[in-house]
Design a protein around this motif. Structure first.
Motif, mmCIF file in Angstrom:
data_model
loop_
_atom_site.group_PDB
_atom_site.id
_atom_site.type_symbol
_atom_site.label_atom_id
_atom_site.label_comp_id
_atom_site.label_asym_id
_atom_site.label_seq_id
_atom_site.Cartn_x
_atom_site.Cartn_y
_atom_site.Cartn_z
ATOM 1 N N GLY A 224 17.256 -13.598 -5.372
ATOM 2 C CA GLY A 224 16.392 -13.698 -4.201
ATOM 3 C C GLY A 224 17.094 -13.842 -2.874
ATOM 4 O O GLY A 224 16.447 -13.852 -1.834
ATOM 5 N N THR A 225 18.412 -13.954 -2.878
ATOM 6 C CA THR A 225 19.102 -14.198 -1.606
ATOM 7 C C THR A 225 19.120 -12.964 -0.702
ATOM 8 O O THR A 225 19.105 -13.111 0.520
ATOM 9 N N ILE A 226 19.127 -11.767 -1.280
ATOM 10 C CA ILE A 226 19.105 -10.561 -0.428
ATOM 11 C C ILE A 226 17.820 -10.542 0.401
ATOM 12 O O ILE A 226 17.846 -10.191 1.580
ATOM 13 N N GLY B 239 32.646 -0.724 -4.993
ATOM 14 C CA GLY B 239 31.934 -1.057 -6.219
ATOM 15 C C GLY B 239 30.563 -1.651 -5.954
ATOM 16 O O GLY B 239 29.587 -1.321 -6.640
ATOM 17 N N VAL B 240 30.468 -2.516 -4.968
ATOM 18 C CA VAL B 240 29.178 -3.117 -4.608
ATOM 19 C C VAL B 240 28.240 -2.029 -4.093
ATOM 20 O O VAL B 240 27.057 -1.995 -4.443
ATOM 21 N N ALA B 241 28.780 -1.131 -3.296
ATOM 22 C CA ALA B 241 27.963 -0.023 -2.791
ATOM 23 C C ALA B 241 27.484 0.855 -3.945
ATOM 24 O O ALA B 241 26.304 1.222 -4.013
ATOM 25 N N ALA B 242 28.381 1.182 -4.866
ATOM 26 C CA ALA B 242 28.032 2.047 -5.999
ATOM 27 C C ALA B 242 27.008 1.391 -6.924
ATOM 28 O O ALA B 242 26.217 2.082 -7.562
ATOM 29 N N ALA B 243 27.010 0.068 -6.990
ATOM 30 C CA ALA B 243 26.072 -0.650 -7.859
ATOM 31 C C ALA B 243 24.663 -0.720 -7.268
ATOM 32 O O ALA B 243 23.741 -1.198 -7.914
ATOM 33 N N GLY B 244 24.495 -0.273 -6.029
ATOM 34 C CA GLY B 244 23.181 -0.282 -5.401
ATOM 35 C C GLY B 244 22.867 -1.522 -4.599
ATOM 36 O O GLY B 244 21.828 -1.590 -3.949
ATOM 37 N N LEU B 245 23.753 -2.505 -4.623
ATOM 38 C CA LEU B 245 23.484 -3.746 -3.878
ATOM 39 C C LEU B 245 23.539 -3.529 -2.374
ATOM 40 O O LEU B 245 22.753 -4.117 -1.625
ATOM 41 N N GLY C 213 18.650 -2.230 3.433
ATOM 42 C CA GLY C 213 17.196 -2.102 3.517
ATOM 43 C C GLY C 213 16.556 -3.354 4.084
ATOM 44 O O GLY C 213 15.644 -3.274 4.918
ATOM 45 N N ASN C 214 17.035 -4.510 3.660
ATOM 46 C CA ASN C 214 16.501 -5.765 4.176
ATOM 47 C C ASN C 214 16.822 -5.918 5.661
ATOM 48 O O ASN C 214 15.975 -6.357 6.445
ATOM 49 N N LEU C 215 18.030 -5.555 6.041
ATOM 50 C CA LEU C 215 18.394 -5.635 7.463
ATOM 51 C C LEU C 215 17.514 -4.694 8.285
ATOM 52 O O LEU C 215 17.025 -5.065 9.357
#
Length: 91
Positions: free
Chosen positions: A21-23, A45-51, A57-59
């Motif tokens: 829930g932090t995002i 890696g974080v980008a590739a994982a979809g995070l 999107g939240n920003l």
């Protein structure tokens, strides 16, 4: 960049959040700090994982402008840190 040119700075992070829930809290927390623009620093890696897409999107939903530096190395070299600095400073 010569390491002697680096300046000391205070990160000044008031809190560190992690977990489920932090995002969804991100944009609200950025606004609470009085900011309207951020630099998201991550690795491929974080980008590739979809995070990264979820974070951006939240920003977007909260009207926060952002830049992205997604080339953080496993053990960042001085050149890698300088690249991030260049991105942050708009140079």
């Amino acid at each position: 960049m010569d390491i002697n040119q680096l300046k000391t700075f205070d990160l000044g992070a008031p809190e560190i959040l992690f977990g489920l829930g932090t995002i969804e809290e991100l944009g609200k927390r950025v606004r609470a700090l009085g900011a309207d623009k951020v630099l998201v620093v991550t690795d491929e890696g974080v980008a590739a994982a979809g995070l990264l897409a979820r974070i951006l999107g939240n920003l977007d939903q909260n009207g926060i402008s952002y830049g992205v530096f997604d080339k953080v190395e496993k053990e960042p070299s001085l050149e890698n840190v300088n690249g991030c600095y260049q991105e942050a400073s708009g140079k």
